[in-house]
Write an enzyme that holds these catalytic residues in place. Sequence first.
Site, PDB file in Angstrom:
ATOM      1  N   ASP A  59       0.847  -1.200   0.000  1.00 45.79           N
ATOM      2  CA  ASP A  59       0.000   0.000   0.000  1.00 45.79           C
ATOM      3  C   ASP A  59       0.878   1.243   0.000  1.00 45.79           C
ATOM      4  O   ASP A  59       1.974   1.240   0.543  1.00 45.79           O
ATOM      5  CB  ASP A  59      -0.931   0.028   1.227  1.00 45.79           C
ATOM      6  CG  ASP A  59      -1.995   1.109   1.099  1.00 45.79           C
ATOM      7  OD1 ASP A  59      -3.104   0.787   0.651  1.00 45.79           O
ATOM      8  OD2 ASP A  59      -1.699   2.284   1.422  1.00 45.79           O
ATOM      9  N   ARG A  70     -14.622   2.449   7.367  1.00 49.09           N
ATOM     10  CA  ARG A  70     -14.710   1.231   6.532  1.00 49.09           C
ATOM     11  C   ARG A  70     -13.429   0.408   6.469  1.00 49.09           C
ATOM     12  O   ARG A  70     -13.422  -0.694   5.937  1.00 49.09           O
ATOM     13  CB  ARG A  70     -15.138   1.616   5.106  1.00 49.09           C
ATOM     14  CG  ARG A  70     -14.115   2.471   4.406  1.00 49.09           C
ATOM     15  CD  ARG A  70     -14.660   3.260   3.228  1.00 49.09           C
ATOM     16  NE  ARG A  70     -13.605   4.142   2.737  1.00 49.09           N
ATOM     17  CZ  ARG A  70     -13.244   5.285   3.308  1.00 49.09           C
ATOM     18  NH1 ARG A  70     -13.879   5.730   4.370  1.00 49.09           N
ATOM     19  NH2 ARG A  70     -12.256   5.990   2.835  1.00 49.09           N
ATOM     20  N   LYS A  85      -0.301   2.487   5.970  1.00 52.76           N
ATOM     21  CA  LYS A  85      -1.283   1.406   6.087  1.00 52.76           C
ATOM     22  C   LYS A  85      -0.624   0.035   6.042  1.00 52.76           C
ATOM     23  O   LYS A  85      -1.065  -0.897   6.720  1.00 52.76           O
ATOM     24  CB  LYS A  85      -2.324   1.533   4.978  1.00 52.76           C
ATOM     25  CG  LYS A  85      -3.237   2.721   5.168  1.00 52.76           C
ATOM     26  CD  LYS A  85      -4.261   2.830   4.062  1.00 52.76           C
ATOM     27  CE  LYS A  85      -5.137   4.054   4.313  1.00 52.76           C
ATOM     28  NZ  LYS A  85      -6.133   4.236   3.241  1.00 52.76           N
ATOM     29  N   GLU A 132      -6.905   2.494 -13.466  1.00 60.99           N
ATOM     30  CA  GLU A 132      -5.578   2.513 -14.086  1.00 60.99           C
ATOM     31  C   GLU A 132      -4.666   1.461 -13.450  1.00 60.99           C
ATOM     32  O   GLU A 132      -3.984   0.702 -14.135  1.00 60.99           O
ATOM     33  CB  GLU A 132      -4.978   3.913 -13.940  1.00 60.99           C
ATOM     34  CG  GLU A 132      -3.716   4.108 -14.754  1.00 60.99           C
ATOM     35  CD  GLU A 132      -3.211   5.552 -14.677  1.00 60.99           C
ATOM     36  OE1 GLU A 132      -3.333   6.172 -13.608  1.00 60.99           O
ATOM     37  OE2 GLU A 132      -2.684   6.031 -15.692  1.00 60.99           O
ATOM     38  N   CYS A 187     -15.882   7.456  -5.387  1.00 64.51           N
ATOM     39  CA  CYS A 187     -16.349   7.565  -4.009  1.00 64.51           C
ATOM     40  C   CYS A 187     -16.288   9.012  -3.528  1.00 64.51           C
ATOM     41  O   CYS A 187     -16.826   9.359  -2.491  1.00 64.51           O
ATOM     42  CB  CYS A 187     -15.614   6.598  -3.085  1.00 64.51           C
ATOM     43  SG  CYS A 187     -13.867   6.535  -3.295  1.00 64.51           S
TER      44      CYS A 187
END
Length: 340
Positions: A59, A70, A85, A132, A187
């Site tokens: 990440d 979430r 992360k 992408e 989003c």
Amino acid sequence: MDGAAAGRYGKQVLFRPIGINGQAKISAATVTIIGLGALGTVSSSHLCRAGVGRLKLVDRDFVEIGNLQRQLLFDEEDALKRLPKAVAASEKLKKTNSEIVIEHEIADVEPRNVEALVAESDLVIDATDNLETRFLINDACLKNEIPWIYTAALGSTGVVMSIVPGQTPCLRCYIDRLPPAGAIASCDTEGVLSMTTAAAASLQCAEALRLLVGLKPTEGMLYFDVWERSFETFYIDRKDDCPACGLGKYEFLDGTAYSFTTVLCGRNAVQIQPPAESEIDLELLADRLQQAGEASYNGFLLSFKAEGYELVLFPNGRAIIRGTTDEAEARNLYARYIGT
Ligand SMILES: [Zn+2]
């Protein structure tokens, strides 16, 4: 009941399509998870608990308070420390299952590193947030003959599809090319429910276990809506003229179709990836930037605030510029404060 059925993976081993033989295959597998946001935190947790022998977590981002709605592995302390992360997820997962190997990489997946990141994998989990990067994963996995599972979520809807090179259609058989910027919902505008991303990740991991135990992938692209409680599957055939799996042209992998500036979904931020890798002394740079604004270094990344923007810089020169979605403006700020 023998040892395996009574132990850590007992309930999973009792599930007949897996059994003791399937569990042995899961334990021998290497899976790379790309993205540790809403999808990746749930998928990595499932696969860690399921006993995948080696997990590679990738990440590019750090934890923020707005992620906690979430991104189910993270907590307020992670956000307060602005932990990468990949680091926060790896720490949590190591406490969950010490019997498996968990590796992490703080990196932006792009044409120069994607093949090295997916190397040695039996399966790749797509938990990214943009098309992408998914096209890039599609190219890398087709070229290296690695199965991968496409997953995406938006609002209350999600899609899941297994892509097995040589067997199933690939992502570009379904979606021919990148839509122009701003042409698809994101989003940013639609939001997303944690139930959507958790459901998508769960369906993705059920599919992952199927493939790891040696079963055929399910067919077609599953589309679901958690709010309307509806599930539908779309089927297409492999296309002989698909640029990727039909003609073998890996346009995202060879960089001809790939950009290095990315607007980050839902973040009011732009990421800049310099064309050449560099190794920046962030501590030194933080000192220097103190003159121009508020700069701090936490051992992993540098944060610099000025003019209503925040620049977050990683040691290889990659930056996330918050406070704008204008790529040119972001490039300009990067050039002004970080230089090239
Ligand atoms: Zn294809």
